[in-house]
Design a protein around this motif. Structure first.
Motif, short mmCIF file in Angstrom:
data_model
loop_
_atom_site.label_atom_id
_atom_site.label_comp_id
_atom_site.label_asym_id
_atom_site.label_seq_id
_atom_site.Cartn_x
_atom_site.Cartn_y
_atom_site.Cartn_z
N CYS A 247 0.83 -1.10 0.01
CA CYS A 247 -0.04 0.04 0.06
C CYS A 247 0.78 1.00 -0.03
CB CYS A 247 -0.90 -0.02 1.21
SG CYS A 247 -0.06 0.07 2.67
N GLU A 248 0.41 2.38 -0.08
CA GLU A 248 0.94 3.56 -0.01
C GLU A 248 1.48 3.94 1.35
OE1 GLU A 248 -1.63 6.90 -0.58
OE2 GLU A 248 0.01 8.36 -0.91
N VAL A 249 2.61 4.39 1.81
CA VAL A 249 2.96 4.46 3.11
C VAL A 249 3.30 6.03 3.29
CG1 VAL A 249 4.78 3.98 4.83
CG2 VAL A 249 3.99 2.42 3.51
N VAL A 250 2.75 6.52 4.29
CA VAL A 250 2.68 8.20 4.51
C VAL A 250 3.15 8.42 5.97
CG1 VAL A 250 1.46 10.30 4.52
CG2 VAL A 250 0.87 8.56 2.70
N TYR A 251 4.23 9.12 6.28
CA TYR A 251 4.60 9.76 7.17
C TYR A 251 4.33 11.05 7.54
CZ TYR A 251 7.35 5.32 7.38
OH TYR A 251 7.44 3.99 7.29
N LEU A 252 3.40 11.53 8.61
CA LEU A 252 3.09 12.69 8.51
C LEU A 252 3.81 13.42 9.89
CD1 LEU A 252 -0.76 12.53 7.87
CD2 LEU A 252 0.97 13.38 6.49
N PRO A 253 3.92 14.86 9.90
CA PRO A 253 4.70 15.48 10.93
C PRO A 253 3.86 15.63 12.16
CG PRO A 253 4.54 16.97 9.20
CD PRO A 253 3.57 15.68 8.83
N ARG A 254 4.61 15.18 13.54
CA ARG A 254 3.74 14.88 14.62
C ARG A 254 3.13 16.45 14.92
NH1 ARG A 254 4.89 10.86 18.66
NH2 ARG A 254 4.97 12.74 20.12
N THR A 255 2.30 16.30 15.79
CA THR A 255 1.77 17.76 16.49
C THR A 255 2.87 18.14 17.63
OG1 THR A 255 -0.37 17.26 15.98
CG2 THR A 255 -0.01 18.96 17.71
N PRO A 256 3.40 19.30 17.48
CA PRO A 256 4.53 19.78 18.62
C PRO A 256 3.84 19.96 19.90
CG PRO A 256 4.34 21.36 16.73
CD PRO A 256 3.34 20.41 16.61
N GLU A 257 4.63 19.83 20.96
CA GLU A 257 4.51 20.27 22.09
C GLU A 257 3.43 19.37 22.85
OE1 GLU A 257 7.05 23.01 21.21
OE2 GLU A 257 6.23 23.11 23.15
N ILE A 258 3.14 18.08 22.30
CA ILE A 258 1.97 17.48 23.23
C ILE A 258 2.37 15.80 22.89
CG2 ILE A 258 0.40 17.32 21.25
CD1 ILE A 258 -0.67 17.67 24.84
N SER A 259 2.38 15.28 24.23
CA SER A 259 2.46 13.93 24.28
C SER A 259 1.91 13.21 25.33
CB SER A 259 3.81 13.46 24.14
OG SER A 259 4.61 13.62 25.40
N THR A 260 1.69 12.12 25.50
CA THR A 260 0.85 11.47 26.64
C THR A 260 2.03 11.30 27.63
OG1 THR A 260 -0.30 9.89 25.06
CG2 THR A 260 -0.13 9.14 27.45
N THR A 261 3.35 11.14 27.54
CA THR A 261 4.40 11.19 28.48
C THR A 261 4.26 12.54 29.03
OG1 THR A 261 5.42 9.48 27.15
CG2 THR A 261 7.02 10.53 28.81
N GLN A 262 4.24 13.60 28.12
CA GLN A 262 4.53 14.76 28.90
C GLN A 262 3.41 15.24 29.70
OE1 GLN A 262 4.68 17.94 25.53
NE2 GLN A 262 3.72 19.44 26.94
N ILE A 263 2.19 14.78 29.31
CA ILE A 263 0.78 14.89 30.05
C ILE A 263 1.27 14.32 31.54
CG2 ILE A 263 -1.52 14.40 30.46
CD1 ILE A 263 -1.71 14.56 27.34
N LYS A 264 1.63 13.23 31.32
CA LYS A 264 1.88 12.19 32.56
C LYS A 264 2.90 13.10 33.66
CE LYS A 264 0.78 7.68 31.19
NZ LYS A 264 1.54 6.40 31.01
N GLN A 265 3.81 13.61 33.00
CA GLN A 265 4.92 14.35 33.72
C GLN A 265 4.53 15.55 34.43
OE1 GLN A 265 8.04 14.52 30.91
NE2 GLN A 265 8.88 12.48 31.18
N GLU A 266 3.83 16.31 33.56
CA GLU A 266 3.36 17.74 34.05
C GLU A 266 2.17 17.55 35.08
OE1 GLU A 266 4.31 20.36 30.31
OE2 GLU A 266 2.61 20.66 31.39
N LEU A 267 1.50 16.31 35.35
CA LEU A 267 0.60 15.97 36.14
C LEU A 267 1.10 15.59 37.54
CD1 LEU A 267 -2.36 14.36 34.40
CD2 LEU A 267 -2.52 16.65 35.14
N LYS A 268 2.27 15.36 37.40
CA LYS A 268 3.14 14.54 38.59
C LYS A 268 3.68 15.83 39.30
CE LYS A 268 4.90 9.88 37.16
NZ LYS A 268 5.91 9.64 36.26
N LYS A 269 3.79 17.08 38.69
CA LYS A 269 4.15 18.22 39.50
C LYS A 269 3.37 18.86 40.38
CE LYS A 269 6.98 19.68 35.30
NZ LYS A 269 6.84 20.71 34.04
#
Ligand code: C2G
Length: 129
Positions: free
Chosen positions: A107-129
């Motif tokens: 099939c066609e394979v497409v890689y798209l730019p990630r959305t900057p400044e957000i990730s599940t890991t970042q959310i978890k880390q910020e909630l720990k603060k």
């Protein structure tokens, strides 16, 4: 009907996930999302999800761009998924750039730019603060 597939954990569902799903749907008419099961996440990705597979599935199924959710149970199901669901285009964020080029035979394979400044890991880390 052009069919698109993408894969992911989609834990703590956020706007970066919405952005990839929205853009993936632009490549066709029908979007399939393979969500990593709890077992696959734990055994293969060493990720402990906050939400269970069923909860993550419910969230992703509620997104207007998504037509079908299936389980991702292992790293090796992509070729059979593409064949079984007659997929035309495989889409992933570019943190996976090149990793799934073996699918280009199917099939066609497409890689798209990630959305900057957000990730599940970042959310978890910020909630720990
Ligand atoms: N994503 C994004 N922008 C972000 C965060 C995530 O575009 N800020 C994209 C990722 O690139 C991926 C999708 O959203 O295409 C899902 O991301 P994860 O839930 O982190 O999935 P991942 O752990 O990368 O699992 O077999 C493939 C794996 O299942 C992918």
């Amino acid at each position: 009907m052009k069919r698109v597939i993408t894969y992911g954990t989609f834990d703590l569902f956020h706007y970066g996930h919405v952005n990839i799903l929205r853009r993936a749907k632009e490549y066709g008419d029908y979007l399939i999302v393979a969500i990593s099961t709890d077992e696959f996440n734990w055994n293969e990705k060493h990720k402990k999800c906050y939400f269970t597979y069923e909860q993550r599935k419910q969230l992703v199924e509620s997104v207007r761009y998504v037509d079908l959710v299936i389980p991702e149970e292992n790293w090796d199901q992509k070729i059979t998924d593409v064949q079984e669901y007659h997929v035309d285009t495989f889409v992933m964020g570019d943190d996976w750039e090149g990793k799934f080029d073996f699918l280009k035979d199917y099939c066609e394979v497409v890689y798209l730019p990630r959305t900057p400044e957000i990730s599940t890991t970042q959310i978890k880390q910020e909630l720990k603060k």
